[in-house]
Design a protein around this motif. Structure first.
Motif, PDB file in Angstrom:
ATOM      1  N   ALA A 100    -110.510  66.449  48.493  1.00  0.00           N
ATOM      2  CA  ALA A 100    -109.552  65.345  48.568  1.00  0.00           C
ATOM      3  C   ALA A 100    -109.546  64.736  49.965  1.00  0.00           C
ATOM      4  CB  ALA A 100    -108.154  65.842  48.194  1.00  0.00           C
ATOM      5  N   GLY A 112    -112.677  62.714  50.414  1.00  0.00           N
ATOM      6  CA  GLY A 112    -112.547  61.478  49.650  1.00  0.00           C
ATOM      7  C   GLY A 112    -111.672  60.441  50.340  1.00  0.00           C
ATOM      8  N   VAL A 113    -110.575  60.900  50.950  1.00  0.00           N
ATOM      9  CA  VAL A 113    -109.690  59.983  51.655  1.00  0.00           C
ATOM     10  C   VAL A 113    -110.369  59.458  52.910  1.00  0.00           C
ATOM     11  CG1 VAL A 113    -107.535  59.865  52.975  1.00  0.00           C
ATOM     12  CG2 VAL A 113    -107.559  60.938  50.738  1.00  0.00           C
ATOM     13  N   LEU A 168    -113.586  59.076  53.514  1.00  0.00           N
ATOM     14  CA  LEU A 168    -114.734  58.217  53.212  1.00  0.00           C
ATOM     15  C   LEU A 168    -114.367  56.964  52.439  1.00  0.00           C
ATOM     16  CD1 LEU A 168    -117.439  60.881  52.328  1.00  0.00           C
ATOM     17  CD2 LEU A 168    -117.105  59.656  54.471  1.00  0.00           C
ATOM     18  N   GLN A 169    -113.099  56.787  52.152  1.00  0.00           N
ATOM     19  CA  GLN A 169    -112.648  55.620  51.391  1.00  0.00           C
ATOM     20  C   GLN A 169    -112.778  54.368  52.252  1.00  0.00           C
ATOM     21  OE1 GLN A 169    -108.591  55.959  50.204  1.00  0.00           O
ATOM     22  NE2 GLN A 169    -109.095  55.626  48.075  1.00  0.00           N
ATOM     23  N   ASP A 170    -113.059  53.224  51.613  1.00  0.00           N
ATOM     24  CA  ASP A 170    -113.177  51.959  52.360  1.00  0.00           C
ATOM     25  C   ASP A 170    -111.853  51.498  52.874  1.00  0.00           C
ATOM     26  OD1 ASP A 170    -115.860  51.787  52.158  1.00  0.00           O
ATOM     27  OD2 ASP A 170    -115.833  50.575  50.340  1.00  0.00           O
TER      28      ASP A 170
END
Length: 75
Positions: free
Chosen positions: A67, A70-71, A73-75
């Protein structure tokens, strides 16, 4: 007047067969993953509560790590 032969028209049926088969492959892969998870949980449950606690802690840490990645690497 525009030349009709040069207009770009999207081809809608390009991967029609693959588009129809894609959900089937996803279901097959999901069934194999579910089977593997159920077998591993059964084997882990037979080994006792101390192994279950360790496995749950490792799983929770992995979920939190994924998680966080994911946060980040988020745009």
């Amino acid at each position: 007047m525009e030349d009709v032969s040069r207009l770009t028209v999207p081809v809608l049926a390009e991967d029609a067969l693959l588009g129809l088969l894609l959900p089937i492959w996803q279901l097959i892969i999901g069934a194999f993953v579910l089977f593997a998870v159920l077998v591993s949980v059964k084997r882990l449950a037979r080994r006792g509560p101390s192994r279950m606690s360790t496995a749950l802690l490792i799983t929770a840490a992995a979920i939190a790590g994924f998680a966080l990645v994911g946060v980040l690497l988020q745009d």
